[in-house]
Design a protein around this motif. Structure first.
Motif, PDB file in Angstrom:
ATOM      1  N   ARG A   1       0.814  -1.221   0.000  1.00 42.99           N
ATOM      2  CA  ARG A   1       0.000   0.000   0.000  1.00 42.99           C
ATOM      3  C   ARG A   1       0.849   1.274   0.000  1.00 42.99           C
ATOM      4  N   ARG A   2       2.122   1.148   0.310  1.00 46.16           N
ATOM      5  CA  ARG A   2       2.992   2.316   0.285  1.00 46.16           C
ATOM      6  C   ARG A   2       3.374   2.704  -1.147  1.00 46.16           C
ATOM      7  N   ILE A   3       3.204   1.775  -2.090  1.00 45.48           N
ATOM      8  CA  ILE A   3       3.608   2.056  -3.468  1.00 45.48           C
ATOM      9  C   ILE A   3       2.766   3.172  -4.093  1.00 45.48           C
ATOM     10  N   PRO A   4       1.424   3.138  -3.997  1.00 42.07           N
ATOM     11  CA  PRO A   4       0.633   4.265  -4.513  1.00 42.07           C
ATOM     12  C   PRO A   4       0.967   5.589  -3.824  1.00 42.07           C
ATOM     13  N   GLN A   5       1.281   5.519  -2.524  1.00 41.22           N
ATOM     14  CA  GLN A   5       1.676   6.734  -1.806  1.00 41.22           C
ATOM     15  C   GLN A   5       2.983   7.281  -2.379  1.00 41.22           C
ATOM     16  N   GLY A   6       3.899   6.375  -2.693  1.00 36.76           N
ATOM     17  CA  GLY A   6       5.167   6.781  -3.285  1.00 36.76           C
ATOM     18  C   GLY A   6       4.985   7.372  -4.669  1.00 36.76           C
ATOM     19  N   PHE A   7       4.016   6.823  -5.408  1.00 34.70           N
ATOM     20  CA  PHE A   7       3.721   7.355  -6.747  1.00 34.70           C
ATOM     21  C   PHE A   7       3.285   8.811  -6.657  1.00 34.70           C
ATOM     22  N   LYS A   8       2.372   9.090  -5.735  1.00 36.50           N
ATOM     23  CA  LYS A   8       1.887  10.464  -5.569  1.00 36.50           C
ATOM     24  C   LYS A   8       3.002  11.398  -5.097  1.00 36.50           C
ATOM     25  N   ALA A   9       3.780  10.918  -4.125  1.00 37.71           N
ATOM     26  CA  ALA A   9       4.871  11.744  -3.605  1.00 37.71           C
ATOM     27  C   ALA A   9       5.931  11.993  -4.674  1.00 37.71           C
ATOM     28  N   GLY A  10       6.214  10.971  -5.476  1.00 43.71           N
ATOM     29  CA  GLY A  10       7.196  11.113  -6.544  1.00 43.71           C
ATOM     30  C   GLY A  10       6.773  12.146  -7.575  1.00 43.71           C
ATOM     31  N   ILE A  11       5.494  12.133  -7.929  1.00 44.86           N
ATOM     32  CA  ILE A  11       4.982  13.106  -8.900  1.00 44.86           C
ATOM     33  C   ILE A  11       5.094  14.530  -8.341  1.00 44.86           C
ATOM     34  N   ILE A  12       4.726  14.693  -7.072  1.00 40.36           N
ATOM     35  CA  ILE A  12       4.804  16.025  -6.461  1.00 40.36           C
ATOM     36  C   ILE A  12       6.250  16.534  -6.463  1.00 40.36           C
ATOM     37  N   MET A  13       7.179  15.663  -6.089  1.00 40.61           N
ATOM     38  CA  MET A  13       8.588  16.065  -6.056  1.00 40.61           C
ATOM     39  C   MET A  13       9.103  16.425  -7.444  1.00 40.61           C
ATOM     40  N   LEU A  14       8.714  15.635  -8.439  1.00 42.04           N
ATOM     41  CA  LEU A  14       9.192  15.923  -9.789  1.00 42.04           C
ATOM     42  C   LEU A  14       8.537  17.167 -10.368  1.00 42.04           C
ATOM     43  N   MET A  15       7.303  17.453  -9.987  1.00 49.74           N
ATOM     44  CA  MET A  15       6.686  18.708 -10.424  1.00 49.74           C
ATOM     45  C   MET A  15       7.493  19.907  -9.907  1.00 49.74           C
ATOM     46  N   VAL A  16       7.942  19.778  -8.653  1.00 55.53           N
ATOM     47  CA  VAL A  16       8.755  20.849  -8.057  1.00 55.53           C
ATOM     48  C   VAL A  16      10.091  20.977  -8.790  1.00 55.53           C
TER      49      VAL A  16
ATOM     50  N   ALA B   1       7.808  13.829 -16.569  1.00 51.99           N
ATOM     51  CA  ALA B   1       8.058  13.568 -15.155  1.00 51.99           C
ATOM     52  C   ALA B   1       7.112  12.484 -14.628  1.00 51.99           C
ATOM     53  N   VAL B   2       5.841  12.571 -15.000  1.00 49.00           N
ATOM     54  CA  VAL B   2       4.869  11.556 -14.589  1.00 49.00           C
ATOM     55  C   VAL B   2       5.248  10.203 -15.160  1.00 49.00           C
ATOM     56  N   LYS B   3       5.658  10.190 -16.413  1.00 52.66           N
ATOM     57  CA  LYS B   3       6.059   8.929 -17.053  1.00 52.66           C
ATOM     58  C   LYS B   3       7.229   8.280 -16.311  1.00 52.66           C
ATOM     59  N   LEU B   4       8.221   9.079 -15.936  1.00 54.23           N
ATOM     60  CA  LEU B   4       9.409   8.525 -15.299  1.00 54.23           C
ATOM     61  C   LEU B   4       9.106   7.967 -13.917  1.00 54.23           C
ATOM     62  N   VAL B   5       8.164   8.582 -13.205  1.00 53.56           N
ATOM     63  CA  VAL B   5       7.755   8.030 -11.901  1.00 53.56           C
ATOM     64  C   VAL B   5       7.054   6.686 -12.105  1.00 53.56           C
ATOM     65  N   ALA B   6       6.137   6.632 -13.060  1.00 50.19           N
ATOM     66  CA  ALA B   6       5.432   5.376 -13.352  1.00 50.19           C
ATOM     67  C   ALA B   6       6.414   4.311 -13.824  1.00 50.19           C
ATOM     68  N   ASP B   7       7.375   4.708 -14.670  1.00 48.03           N
ATOM     69  CA  ASP B   7       8.380   3.761 -15.158  1.00 48.03           C
ATOM     70  C   ASP B   7       9.202   3.192 -14.012  1.00 48.03           C
ATOM     71  N   GLY B   8       9.542   4.055 -13.057  1.00 50.02           N
ATOM     72  CA  GLY B   8      10.326   3.587 -11.915  1.00 50.02           C
ATOM     73  C   GLY B   8       9.595   2.519 -11.131  1.00 50.02           C
ATOM     74  N   ILE B   9       8.303   2.700 -10.966  1.00 47.73           N
ATOM     75  CA  ILE B   9       7.505   1.707 -10.242  1.00 47.73           C
ATOM     76  C   ILE B   9       7.410   0.407 -11.041  1.00 47.73           C
ATOM     77  N   LEU B  10       7.222   0.538 -12.344  1.00 51.23           N
ATOM     78  CA  LEU B  10       7.133  -0.661 -13.184  1.00 51.23           C
ATOM     79  C   LEU B  10       8.424  -1.480 -13.118  1.00 51.23           C
ATOM     80  N   ARG B  11       9.560  -0.792 -13.169  1.00 55.00           N
ATOM     81  CA  ARG B  11      10.844  -1.496 -13.076  1.00 55.00           C
ATOM     82  C   ARG B  11      11.005  -2.151 -11.708  1.00 55.00           C
ATOM     83  N   GLY B  12      10.679  -1.392 -10.656  1.00 57.60           N
ATOM     84  CA  GLY B  12      10.824  -1.924  -9.303  1.00 57.60           C
ATOM     85  C   GLY B  12       9.933  -3.115  -9.036  1.00 57.60           C
ATOM     86  N   ALA B  13       8.778  -3.151  -9.718  1.00 56.29           N
ATOM     87  CA  ALA B  13       7.843  -4.271  -9.547  1.00 56.29           C
ATOM     88  C   ALA B  13       8.182  -5.442 -10.467  1.00 56.29           C
TER      89      ALA B  13
END
Length: 203
Positions: free
Chosen positions: A64-79, A126-138
């Motif tokens: 359940r922490r993975i979706p939280q990380g997705f949201k946090a990753g997007i926010i950080m990359l937007m910044v 930026a959104v793509k790279l966050v999603a890609d990171g999760i896909l690779r990690g999974a």
């Protein structure tokens, strides 16, 4: 290995098409692509961190922490993306002057147009790279490769199609955001499918 090989070969084809528009466009593209690479590399670093984050949480059984990380990753990359967008979109001449003399107006013009076209889409990549990171990690490498290769392949094809139809190097510049948008949609689609699986396992 496959990804980097594909990137290198794709860049050769794009560079070949850029070369057909003359020395000023070549020089402008060369300077602008360095600036663009600096931005993308900054984004990719967090994307790589998402791979480790995802793998560690899967190993720890904390899905359940993975979706939280997705949201946090997007926010950080937007910044992170915002300063690049502001600098490249609103001050492209100043950015080009890092590599090109202010008197070389034709070169600056070519690079400036490239930066102004791609910079607004840094938020998309930026959104793509966050999603890609999760896909690779999974371990979902087929999904990751499908999204990534689609981007690279489309970018090469569209660079030729658009530049020939427009008879301008701007067609090449436009191939970047189009490829990014489609690849981001694919990455997010694959992530959403994985997200549903994560939720289903934790009910």
């Amino acid at each position: 290995i496959l990804q980097q090989s594909f990137v290198s070969v794709g860049n050769l084809f794009i560079q070949s098409r850029v070369n057909s528009f003359g020395a000023d466009v070549i020089a402008g593209y060369s300077a602008a692509i360095k600036l663009n690479t600096f931005a993308i590399t900054s984004f990719s670093t967090l994307g790589n961190a998402m791979s480790s984050y995802t793998a560690q949480n899967i190993g720890g059984g904390k899905l359940r922490r993975i979706p939280q990380g997705f949201k946090a990753g997007i926010i950080m990359l937007m910044v992170v993306a915002m300063p690049f967008f502001i600098a490249y979109f609103f001050c492209p001449n100043a950015m080009m002057n890092v590599f090109v003399s202010g008197s070389e107006t034709d070169i600056i013009y070519a690079g400036r147009i490239f930066l102004k076209i791609v910079a607004p889409f840094y938020f998309i990549i930026a959104v793509k790279l966050v999603a890609d990171g999760i896909l690779r990690g999974a371990g979902l490498m087929k999904s990751f490769m499908t999204a990534t290769f689609s981007d690279l392949l489309l970018r090469v094809i569209l660079a030729y199609v658009l530049s020939y139809s427009m008879n301008s190097e701007i067609g090449i510049w436009l191939s970047w955001p189009v490829g990014w948008v489609i690849a981001m949609a694919l990455s997010c689609l694959f992530y959403a499918r994985y997200y549903r699986q994560v939720i289903a396992k934790n009910r």
